[in-house]
Scaffold this active site. Structure first.
Site, PDB file in Angstrom:
ATOM      1  N   GLY A  57     101.924  49.708  44.928  1.00 43.50           N
ATOM      2  CA  GLY A  57     102.560  50.495  43.876  1.00 43.50           C
ATOM      3  C   GLY A  57     102.444  49.895  42.482  1.00 43.50           C
ATOM      4  O   GLY A  57     103.125  50.318  41.542  1.00 43.50           O
ATOM      5  N   LYS A  71      97.208  49.874  40.630  1.00 44.31           N
ATOM      6  CA  LYS A  71      95.795  49.463  40.685  1.00 44.31           C
ATOM      7  C   LYS A  71      94.858  50.655  40.607  1.00 44.31           C
ATOM      8  O   LYS A  71      93.888  50.650  39.859  1.00 44.31           O
ATOM      9  CB  LYS A  71      95.528  48.687  41.982  1.00 44.31           C
ATOM     10  N   GLU A 123      88.964  46.906  44.083  1.00 42.21           N
ATOM     11  CA  GLU A 123      90.413  46.985  44.288  1.00 42.21           C
ATOM     12  C   GLU A 123      90.770  46.139  45.504  1.00 42.21           C
ATOM     13  O   GLU A 123      90.340  46.458  46.619  1.00 42.21           O
ATOM     14  CB  GLU A 123      90.842  48.440  44.517  1.00 42.21           C
ATOM     15  N   GLU A 132     104.226  54.587  54.196  1.00 44.95           N
ATOM     16  CA  GLU A 132     104.963  53.504  53.526  1.00 44.95           C
ATOM     17  C   GLU A 132     106.454  53.764  53.401  1.00 44.95           C
ATOM     18  O   GLU A 132     107.195  52.938  52.873  1.00 44.95           O
ATOM     19  CB  GLU A 132     104.379  53.269  52.115  1.00 44.95           C
TER      20      GLU A 132
HETATM   21  C1  LIG Z   1      93.227  43.389  51.533  1.00 42.44           C
HETATM   22  C2  LIG Z   1      94.380  44.189  52.010  1.00 42.44           C
HETATM   23  C3  LIG Z   1      94.835  45.366  51.433  1.00 42.44           C
HETATM   24  C4  LIG Z   1      95.940  45.779  52.211  1.00 42.44           C
HETATM   25  C5  LIG Z   1      96.799  46.875  52.126  1.00 42.44           C
HETATM   26  N1  LIG Z   1      97.794  46.977  53.044  1.00 42.44           N
HETATM   27  C6  LIG Z   1      98.666  48.161  52.996  1.00 42.44           C
HETATM   28  C7  LIG Z   1      99.561  48.170  51.796  1.00 42.44           C
HETATM   29  C8  LIG Z   1      99.656  49.636  51.432  1.00 42.44           C
HETATM   30  O1  LIG Z   1     100.707  50.259  52.167  1.00 42.44           O
HETATM   31  C9  LIG Z   1      98.340  50.239  51.906  1.00 42.44           C
HETATM   32  C10 LIG Z   1      97.341  50.479  50.797  1.00 42.44           C
HETATM   33  O2  LIG Z   1      97.211  49.373  49.977  1.00 42.44           O
HETATM   34  O3  LIG Z   1      97.800  49.301  52.855  1.00 42.44           O
HETATM   35  C11 LIG Z   1      97.970  46.033  54.058  1.00 42.44           C
HETATM   36  O4  LIG Z   1      98.903  46.177  54.861  1.00 42.44           O
HETATM   37  N2  LIG Z   1      97.126  44.972  54.161  1.00 42.44           N
HETATM   38  C12 LIG Z   1      96.116  44.839  53.242  1.00 42.44           C
HETATM   39  N3  LIG Z   1      95.172  43.884  53.104  1.00 42.44           N
END
Ligand SMILES: Cc1cc2cn([C@H]3C[C@H](O)[C@@H](CO)O3)c(=O)nc2[nH]1
Length: 224
Positions: free
Chosen positions: A19, A22, A92, A160
């Site tokens: 959030g 990005k 990203e 989420e």
């Molecule tokens: C590199 C990386 C990004 C990433 C995003 N997320 C989750 C957080 C957000 O709810 C969703 C999109 O960023 O994915 C995660 O659990 N583990 C992650 N690892």
């Protein structure tokens, strides 16, 4: 005499909490022709041969955390390795935020069994040591946990909605340890910190500042 550094693009990682804005930040660079944007492959995590790994992970982190983070690492490695037609590449998130923020959280909170963490850590170390990931700059969208928590509620990404503020606070601390305290020497790239608490209207000035700094650094590197 300037030798154009043609093979490796100037690579910028855009990092920040859930959030933190990005995607909005990256869209700001969409129209600049010398930059290739690689946004976070969330849609791949939501549909791997029909399986929504993101949802499975949020619904049962202990059962699906390892599976999810293994696939995230694969998709991130794919992005790091992607060649771009432009001299500048904006990504990203990265294998670094994967390891230092998300996997680290799952390890410290006991979501991952120590043996699972050890496997993910070995994969990270092997990739980091064997494959030059070449990061030239990190843009850190720094936020306050309570601010992004409200945005997550408003954005209402279905997977989420069960995310507690405590998780956001832990992720914030892990980003600060990495990008402000600089606890991890494996990723020595300079960090440009932007105040991403600002709301959309005010934040354009912050983006303009970063655009100038990114392009100036990129020209320095590309024209080296
Ligand atoms: C590199 C990386 C990004 C990433 C995003 N997320 C989750 C957080 C957000 O709810 C969703 C999109 O960023 O994915 C995660 O659990 N583990 C992650 N690892």
């Amino acid at each position: 005499h300037h030798k154009m550094n043609t093979n490796k693009p100037f690579t910028v990682l855009v990092e920040g909490n859930i959030g933190s804005g990005k995607t909005t930040f990256l869209e700001h660079f969409r129209q600049i022709e010398d930059i290739t944007l690689l946004t976070e492959p969330v849609e791949e995590w939501r549909n791997l041969q029909g399986w929504n790994l993101l949802d499975l992970m949020y619904k049962d982190p202990a059962k699906w955390g390892m599976t999810f983070q293994s696939y995230v690492a694969l998709t991130m490695l794919d992005m790091h390795r992607r060649s771009t037609p432009t001299p500048i590449k904006l990504m990203e998130r990265s294998l670094y935020s994967a390891r230092y923020c998300f996997v680290e959280h799952m390890h410290r909170s006991g979501i991952l069994h120590p043996a699972q963490f050890a496997v993910l850590d070995e994969w990270f170390k092997f990739i980091h040591n064997q494959i030059q990931l070449d990061v030239d700059l990190i843009v850190y969208l720094k936020t306050t946990p309570s601010v992004v928590y409200e945005r997550i509620k408003k954005r209402a990404r279905s997977e989420e909605q069960c995310v507690p503020l405590s998780y956001i606070e832990e992720l914030h601390k892990l980003h600060e340890d990495w990008l402000v305290t600089r606890q991890h020497a494996e990723c020595p790239a300079p960090v440009l910190v932007l105040d991403a608490d600002l709301d959309l209207s005010q934040i354009t000035e912050e983006y303009k500042k970063s655009e100038h700094q990114i392009l100036r650094k990129a020209v320095d590197v590309v024209m080296r």
